[in-house]
Design an enzyme around this catalytic site. Structure first.
Site, PDB file in Angstrom:
ATOM      1  N   ALA A 176       3.751  -4.553   4.346  1.00  0.00           N
ATOM      2  CA  ALA A 176       3.763  -3.428   3.398  1.00  0.00           C
ATOM      3  C   ALA A 176       2.687  -3.598   2.331  1.00  0.00           C
ATOM      4  CB  ALA A 176       5.139  -3.304   2.761  1.00  0.00           C
ATOM      5  N   TYR A 177       2.520  -4.815   1.837  1.00  0.00           N
ATOM      6  CA  TYR A 177       1.464  -5.076   0.852  1.00  0.00           C
ATOM      7  C   TYR A 177       0.090  -4.783   1.436  1.00  0.00           C
ATOM      8  CZ  TYR A 177      -1.883  -7.838  -1.838  1.00  0.00           C
ATOM      9  OH  TYR A 177      -2.989  -8.242  -2.549  1.00  0.00           O
ATOM     10  N   SER A 178      -0.154  -5.267   2.637  1.00  0.00           N
ATOM     11  CA  SER A 178      -1.447  -5.039   3.282  1.00  0.00           C
ATOM     12  C   SER A 178      -1.711  -3.554   3.469  1.00  0.00           C
ATOM     13  CB  SER A 178      -1.491  -5.748   4.640  1.00  0.00           C
ATOM     14  OG  SER A 178      -1.241  -7.128   4.502  1.00  0.00           O
ATOM     15  N   SER A 189      -0.632  -1.130   1.582  1.00  0.00           N
ATOM     16  CA  SER A 189      -0.930  -0.504   0.289  1.00  0.00           C
ATOM     17  C   SER A 189      -2.375  -0.743  -0.115  1.00  0.00           C
ATOM     18  CB  SER A 189       0.025  -1.030  -0.788  1.00  0.00           C
ATOM     19  OG  SER A 189      -0.258  -2.376  -1.130  1.00  0.00           O
ATOM     20  N   LYS A 190      -2.932  -1.864   0.301  1.00  0.00           N
ATOM     21  CA  LYS A 190      -4.328  -2.164  -0.005  1.00  0.00           C
ATOM     22  C   LYS A 190      -5.281  -1.514   1.003  1.00  0.00           C
ATOM     23  CE  LYS A 190      -4.047  -4.860  -3.655  1.00  0.00           C
ATOM     24  NZ  LYS A 190      -4.743  -4.571  -4.927  1.00  0.00           N
TER      25      LYS A 190
END
Length: 254
Positions: free
Chosen positions: A158-160, A162-163
């Site tokens: 999920a973090y990846s 968002s970036k």
């Protein structure tokens, strides 16, 4: 040094870690730096360090996870710049603020997914939307991406994501703003030795050794390693570089 004399810069998340190093470097190069934190007090130590070194800086505070966060930020920024420079003009936007943490396909909650995208993606989009009319011709925009958008890490999915949205955003924004000489680029750090990573990186020799081994330089990145790359992108030397994803992982993706 001195290449940013007369320039104004906003660094979101500028009160700690990579953002602090960027704020200090841009101020050392001559810029008047707005140091953003979640609240105005969080950046006071950075401003004190900058001013004691002969630089110029002030704090702005806003919660960028809130829908009104960018409005709050620019209201403060405009007021401070009018008082200090007589204008709300901006030369440099460094969208560094972000949140990070585990979030796999199986484990990510809707609340955590929304938090990641609110801070890492939505706030950057609307920062740039509001900054575009304040940015001077020939201005500079730098967003903070991650090496994880170029390789698979299921635990940080999920973090990846968002970036990765920012990697797409810089392409369209660079083309949109290029007619005014404004460059838009992304810098992608690897694992950096910051307080955000302190819980696992600074407490485990095995973790430090493993991260160091990812780079052919056999060391862990530091905030100034990233700040120096940003300093290049916002300088006149980078006037012909736009819409680019700059790998600043120390070769960890080789």
């Amino acid at each position: 040094m001195g290449g940013l004399d007369g320039k104004t810069a906003l660094v979101t998340g500028g009160s700690r870690g990579i953002g602090r190093a960027i704020s200090e470097r841009l101020a050392a190069d001559g810029a008047l730096v707005a140091v953003h934190g979640r609240d105005a007090d969080s950046g006071r130590d950075v401003v004190a360090a900058i001013t004691s070194a002969g630089g110029r800086a002030f704090t702005v505070g806003a919660d960028l996870s809130a829908p009104s966060g960018t409005d709050v930020l620019f209201a403060q920024l405009d007021a401070e710049l009018r008082e200090r420079t007589g204008s709300t003009g901006l030369d440099i936007l460094v969208a560094n603020a972000g949140v990070a943490g585990a979030g796999s396909l199986a484990s990510t909650s809707a609340e955590w997914f929304d938090e990641l995208f609110a801070v890492n993606t939505r706030s950057v989009f609307f920062l740039l939307q509001q900054a575009q009319n304040r940015l001077a011709d020939g201005g500079r925009v730098v967003t903070m991406s991650t090496g994880l958008t170029k390789r698979a890490d299921p635990d940080l999915l999920a973090y990846s994501m968002s970036k990765a949205a920012l990697d797409t955003m810089i392409l369209g924004a660079a083309k949109d703003l290029g007619s005014r000489g404004i460059t838009v680029n992304a810098v992608a750090p690897g694992v950096i030795d910051t307080d955000m990573n302190a819980g696992w990186l600074r407490t485990s020799t095995d973790a430090r050794d493993a991260v160091s081994a990812m780079s052919p330089f056999n060391r862990i990145g530091t905030p100034p390693d990233v700040a120096d790359v940003v300093a290049f992108l916002v300088s006149n030397d980078a006037r012909w570089v736009t819409g680019q994803y700059l790998d600043a992982t120390g070769g960890a993706l080789l």
